[in-house]
Design an enzyme around this catalytic site. Structure first.
Site, PDB file in Angstrom:
ATOM      1  N   ARG A   1     -34.924 -35.640   5.665  1.00 32.78           N
ATOM      2  CA  ARG A   1     -34.961 -34.571   6.691  1.00 32.78           C
ATOM      3  C   ARG A   1     -36.167 -34.773   7.612  1.00 32.78           C
ATOM      4  O   ARG A   1     -36.069 -34.584   8.831  1.00 32.78           O
ATOM      5  CB  ARG A   1     -35.037 -33.194   6.020  1.00 32.78           C
ATOM      6  CG  ARG A   1     -33.728 -32.774   5.372  1.00 32.78           C
ATOM      7  CD  ARG A   1     -33.817 -31.383   4.761  1.00 32.78           C
ATOM      8  NE  ARG A   1     -32.535 -30.978   4.219  1.00 32.78           N
ATOM      9  CZ  ARG A   1     -32.351 -30.347   3.061  1.00 32.78           C
ATOM     10  NH1 ARG A   1     -33.402 -30.028   2.309  1.00 32.78           N
ATOM     11  NH2 ARG A   1     -31.151 -30.023   2.649  1.00 32.78           N
TER      12      ARG A   1
ATOM     13  N   ASN B   1     -30.340 -21.929 -15.292  1.00 29.23           N
ATOM     14  CA  ASN B   1     -30.220 -23.389 -15.330  1.00 29.23           C
ATOM     15  C   ASN B   1     -31.075 -24.049 -16.411  1.00 29.23           C
ATOM     16  O   ASN B   1     -30.758 -25.143 -16.867  1.00 29.23           O
ATOM     17  CB  ASN B   1     -30.520 -23.981 -13.957  1.00 29.23           C
ATOM     18  CG  ASN B   1     -29.340 -23.807 -13.011  1.00 29.23           C
ATOM     19  OD1 ASN B   1     -28.287 -23.330 -13.425  1.00 29.23           O
ATOM     20  ND2 ASN B   1     -29.503 -24.184 -11.758  1.00 29.23           N
TER      21      ASN B   1
ATOM     22  N   GLY C   1     -19.192 -29.817  -9.067  1.00 29.28           N
ATOM     23  CA  GLY C   1     -18.936 -28.803  -8.033  1.00 29.28           C
ATOM     24  C   GLY C   1     -19.087 -29.443  -6.670  1.00 29.28           C
ATOM     25  O   GLY C   1     -18.710 -30.604  -6.478  1.00 29.28           O
ATOM     26  N   HIS C   2     -19.674 -28.690  -5.727  1.00 30.28           N
ATOM     27  CA  HIS C   2     -19.821 -29.224  -4.364  1.00 30.28           C
ATOM     28  C   HIS C   2     -20.598 -30.539  -4.355  1.00 30.28           C
ATOM     29  O   HIS C   2     -20.169 -31.532  -3.776  1.00 30.28           O
ATOM     30  CB  HIS C   2     -20.545 -28.204  -3.479  1.00 30.28           C
ATOM     31  CG  HIS C   2     -19.763 -26.948  -3.262  1.00 30.28           C
ATOM     32  ND1 HIS C   2     -19.890 -25.851  -4.074  1.00 30.28           N
ATOM     33  CD2 HIS C   2     -18.842 -26.633  -2.324  1.00 30.28           C
ATOM     34  CE1 HIS C   2     -19.081 -24.896  -3.645  1.00 30.28           C
ATOM     35  NE2 HIS C   2     -18.426 -25.350  -2.585  1.00 30.28           N
TER      36      HIS C   2
ATOM     37  N   GLY D   1     -21.303 -31.967 -14.000  1.00 26.22           N
ATOM     38  CA  GLY D   1     -21.294 -30.909 -12.988  1.00 26.22           C
ATOM     39  C   GLY D   1     -20.666 -31.459 -11.720  1.00 26.22           C
ATOM     40  O   GLY D   1     -21.339 -32.105 -10.916  1.00 26.22           O
TER      41      GLY D   1
ATOM     42  N   GLY E   1     -21.731 -32.501  -7.043  1.00 28.49           N
ATOM     43  CA  GLY E   1     -21.253 -33.544  -7.959  1.00 28.49           C
ATOM     44  C   GLY E   1     -20.009 -34.244  -7.435  1.00 28.49           C
ATOM     45  O   GLY E   1     -19.863 -35.468  -7.574  1.00 28.49           O
TER      46      GLY E   1
ATOM     47  N   HIS F   1     -39.835 -30.028  -4.781  1.00 28.16           N
ATOM     48  CA  HIS F   1     -38.616 -29.898  -3.984  1.00 28.16           C
ATOM     49  C   HIS F   1     -38.379 -28.393  -3.835  1.00 28.16           C
ATOM     50  O   HIS F   1     -37.718 -27.767  -4.649  1.00 28.16           O
ATOM     51  CB  HIS F   1     -37.419 -30.569  -4.660  1.00 28.16           C
ATOM     52  CG  HIS F   1     -36.132 -30.285  -3.938  1.00 28.16           C
ATOM     53  ND1 HIS F   1     -35.894 -30.721  -2.657  1.00 28.16           N
ATOM     54  CD2 HIS F   1     -35.045 -29.571  -4.292  1.00 28.16           C
ATOM     55  CE1 HIS F   1     -34.716 -30.306  -2.267  1.00 28.16           C
ATOM     56  NE2 HIS F   1     -34.173 -29.591  -3.236  1.00 28.16           N
TER      57      HIS F   1
HETATM   58  N1  LIG Z   1     -32.109 -31.462  -5.465  1.00 27.89           N
HETATM   59  C1  LIG Z   1     -31.595 -31.194  -4.268  1.00 27.89           C
HETATM   60  O1  LIG Z   1     -32.078 -31.706  -3.243  1.00 27.89           O
HETATM   61  C2  LIG Z   1     -30.398 -30.295  -4.187  1.00 27.89           C
HETATM   62  C3  LIG Z   1     -29.676 -30.137  -2.996  1.00 27.89           C
HETATM   63  C4  LIG Z   1     -28.530 -29.338  -3.012  1.00 27.89           C
HETATM   64  C5  LIG Z   1     -28.146 -28.694  -4.186  1.00 27.89           C
HETATM   65  N2  LIG Z   1     -28.898 -28.843  -5.299  1.00 27.89           N
HETATM   66  C6  LIG Z   1     -28.555 -28.208  -6.569  1.00 27.89           C
HETATM   67  O2  LIG Z   1     -27.429 -28.872  -7.121  1.00 27.89           O
HETATM   68  C7  LIG Z   1     -26.826 -27.989  -8.065  1.00 27.89           C
HETATM   69  C8  LIG Z   1     -25.321 -28.012  -7.856  1.00 27.89           C
HETATM   70  O3  LIG Z   1     -24.984 -27.352  -6.646  1.00 27.89           O
HETATM   71  P1  LIG Z   1     -23.447 -27.161  -6.241  1.00 27.89           P
HETATM   72  O4  LIG Z   1     -23.453 -26.610  -4.863  1.00 27.89           O
HETATM   73  O5  LIG Z   1     -22.673 -28.395  -6.536  1.00 27.89           O
HETATM   74  O6  LIG Z   1     -22.999 -26.035  -7.284  1.00 27.89           O
HETATM   75  P2  LIG Z   1     -21.486 -25.672  -7.682  1.00 27.89           P
HETATM   76  O7  LIG Z   1     -21.514 -24.276  -8.201  1.00 27.89           O
HETATM   77  O8  LIG Z   1     -20.555 -26.030  -6.597  1.00 27.89           O
HETATM   78  O9  LIG Z   1     -21.172 -26.674  -8.901  1.00 27.89           O
HETATM   79  C9  LIG Z   1     -21.820 -26.577 -10.127  1.00 27.89           C
HETATM   80  C10 LIG Z   1     -20.901 -27.141 -11.172  1.00 27.89           C
HETATM   81  O10 LIG Z   1     -21.609 -27.183 -12.423  1.00 27.89           O
HETATM   82  C11 LIG Z   1     -20.664 -26.868 -13.438  1.00 27.89           C
HETATM   83  N3  LIG Z   1     -21.369 -26.480 -14.664  1.00 27.89           N
HETATM   84  C12 LIG Z   1     -22.002 -25.315 -14.941  1.00 27.89           C
HETATM   85  N4  LIG Z   1     -22.540 -25.378 -16.188  1.00 27.89           N
HETATM   86  C13 LIG Z   1     -22.252 -26.618 -16.669  1.00 27.89           C
HETATM   87  C14 LIG Z   1     -22.540 -27.277 -17.889  1.00 27.89           C
HETATM   88  N5  LIG Z   1     -23.252 -26.681 -18.859  1.00 27.89           N
HETATM   89  N6  LIG Z   1     -22.075 -28.532 -18.069  1.00 27.89           N
HETATM   90  C15 LIG Z   1     -21.353 -29.159 -17.097  1.00 27.89           C
HETATM   91  N7  LIG Z   1     -21.050 -28.570 -15.905  1.00 27.89           N
HETATM   92  C16 LIG Z   1     -21.497 -27.314 -15.709  1.00 27.89           C
HETATM   93  C17 LIG Z   1     -19.826 -25.768 -12.830  1.00 27.89           C
HETATM   94  O11 LIG Z   1     -18.602 -25.592 -13.521  1.00 27.89           O
HETATM   95  C18 LIG Z   1     -19.646 -26.304 -11.404  1.00 27.89           C
HETATM   96  O12 LIG Z   1     -18.494 -27.120 -11.298  1.00 27.89           O
HETATM   97  C19 LIG Z   1     -27.494 -26.628  -7.840  1.00 27.89           C
HETATM   98  O13 LIG Z   1     -28.470 -26.403  -8.844  1.00 27.89           O
HETATM   99  C20 LIG Z   1     -28.146 -26.768  -6.478  1.00 27.89           C
HETATM  100  O14 LIG Z   1     -29.240 -25.890  -6.305  1.00 27.89           O
HETATM  101  C21 LIG Z   1     -29.997 -29.632  -5.323  1.00 27.89           C
END
Ligand SMILES: NC(=O)c1ccc[n+]([C@@H]2O[C@H](COP(=O)([O-])OP(=O)(O)OC[C@H]3O[C@@H](n4cnc5c(N)ncnc54)[C@H](O)[C@@H]3O)[C@@H](O)[C@H]2O)c1
Length: 321
Positions: free
Chosen positions: A156, A100, A12-13, A10, A15, A180
């Protein structure tokens, strides 16, 4: 000689930010990026490789790949999430579960086919339930499964208290624990600055303390001060949280984080997942350090555990169809 290998699932933002941090960290000789949008994963990797001609960058091998590439990974970060139409990501982390849970089950199935050796670091929300699914449904060693959980929330907390007292946040020794999410809570009973307990700070800094409820609310709401203006994204700080965990695993640092871990008996809670202070090393969660809670903290833990339990029950129902 084998260098350390990281996989990020993953990109995205969040990863891609982990990818950049990892490329800059000097910890890894090889990084593989995996995403259902495989061209995007390959492009994120290539973008990082294009920086390798510069003196500030180590020559790390970074590429887009698949699950066969991760059989010898040392650490795997999971930041995959359902992509919402028009980028309308729900503000409530629990609302992410429906989509998810299925994504995490697919990813865990594919990881466990090729390895049970890598330490897995989860970021995907709803974090505690995601970690529970990973820890209980695939026979993967539970100590090798960690969620960033309250590592971000604790940072934070330190930032907010540091700003209040005009100090470097790292001078604040304090943790958040529990979910969380909305029910995370601060451990102010054990918080201190240098040798000064939280309750005694007014004597030194000449101003009233925030109450535990006020601190809790401020930390939980801090996420939304980033999330809303950034159109449903928080990425920099959580990527740093993941990077700190990666460093402790690769260097076997035995650093202590309030990270999400499988709970079986700690603090009177059974068969669940939430964040408590844990020691993280090469083998993942190497020791749990459940804190001694005061009455307010015990009440908050009960609320947090109930919220997580409701979500875990929902995840189980979703599995049954
Ligand atoms: N734990 C924390 O403290 C925290 C903080 C911020 C964000 N997050 C979480 O992180 C996650 C990612 O957020 P983001 O902003 O990067 O989202 P995003 O939409 O920018 O990126 C998600 C990526 O996952 C990919 N994806 C979807 N299904 C997939 C699969 N089966 N296999 C591989 N890749 C797959 C998508 O193509 C996309 O590139 C979210 O669930 C968000 O809530 C957690």
């Amino acid at each position: 000689m084998k260098t350390s290998k990281l996989a990020i699932i993953g990109v995205g933002h969040v990863g891609s930010e982990v990818l950049e941090n990892a490329a800059l960290s000097g910890l890894f000789g090889e990084i593989v990026a995996i995403d259902t949008r495989s061209e995007r994963a390959a492009a994120e990797a290539l973008d990082q490789m294009h920086a390798s001609g510069m003196l500030g960058r180590a020559n790390v091998r970074i590429y887009g790949g698949g699950y066969d590439d991760i059989a010898d990974a040392d650490v795997i970060v999971i930041a995959a999430t359902h992509i919402w139409p028009h980028g309308e990501v729900p503000a409530d982390r629990q609302a992410l579960l429906g989509n998810n849970a299925a994504i995490i089950r697919q990813i865990m199935g594919d990881i466990s086919r090729v390895t049970r050796d890598a330490v897995l670091v989860f970021i995907t929300n709803p974090l505690d339930t995601v970690v529970y699914i990973a820890a209980t449904e695939f026979g993967y060693p539970k100590e090798k499964i960690i969620g960033t959980g309250c590592v971000l929330d604790s940072s934070r907390l330190r930032f907010l208290l540091g700003r209040r007292y005009g100090l470097d946040p790292k001078a604040v020794n304090a943790f958040m624990m529990g979910e969380h999410g909305y029910t995370a809570f601060p451990l102010l009973g054990s918080a201190q600055i240098a040798t000064v307990p939280y309750a005694e700070l007014p004597e030194y800094f000449g101003q009233d303390n925030w109450t535990a409820d006020e601190v809790r609310e401020k930390v939980v709401q801090a996420a939304y001060e980033v999330f809303h203006p950034k159109d449903g994204v928080t990425d920099a700080a959580v990527a740093q949280a993941a990077t700190e965990i990666l460093r402790s695993i690769v260097l076997d640092e035995k650093a202590v984080f309030s990270a999400a871990t499988y709970i079986d008996g700690e603090l009177g809670q059974h068969d669940t997942v939430f964040s408590i202070p844990v020691v993280v090393g090469a083998n993942g969660v190497e020791k749990k350090l459940p804190p001694k809670l005061n009455a307010w903290e015990q009440a908050k833990l009960a609320e947090s555990a109930a919220a997580i339990r409701a979500n875990i029950d929902l995840a189980k129902k979703l599995k049954q169809g």
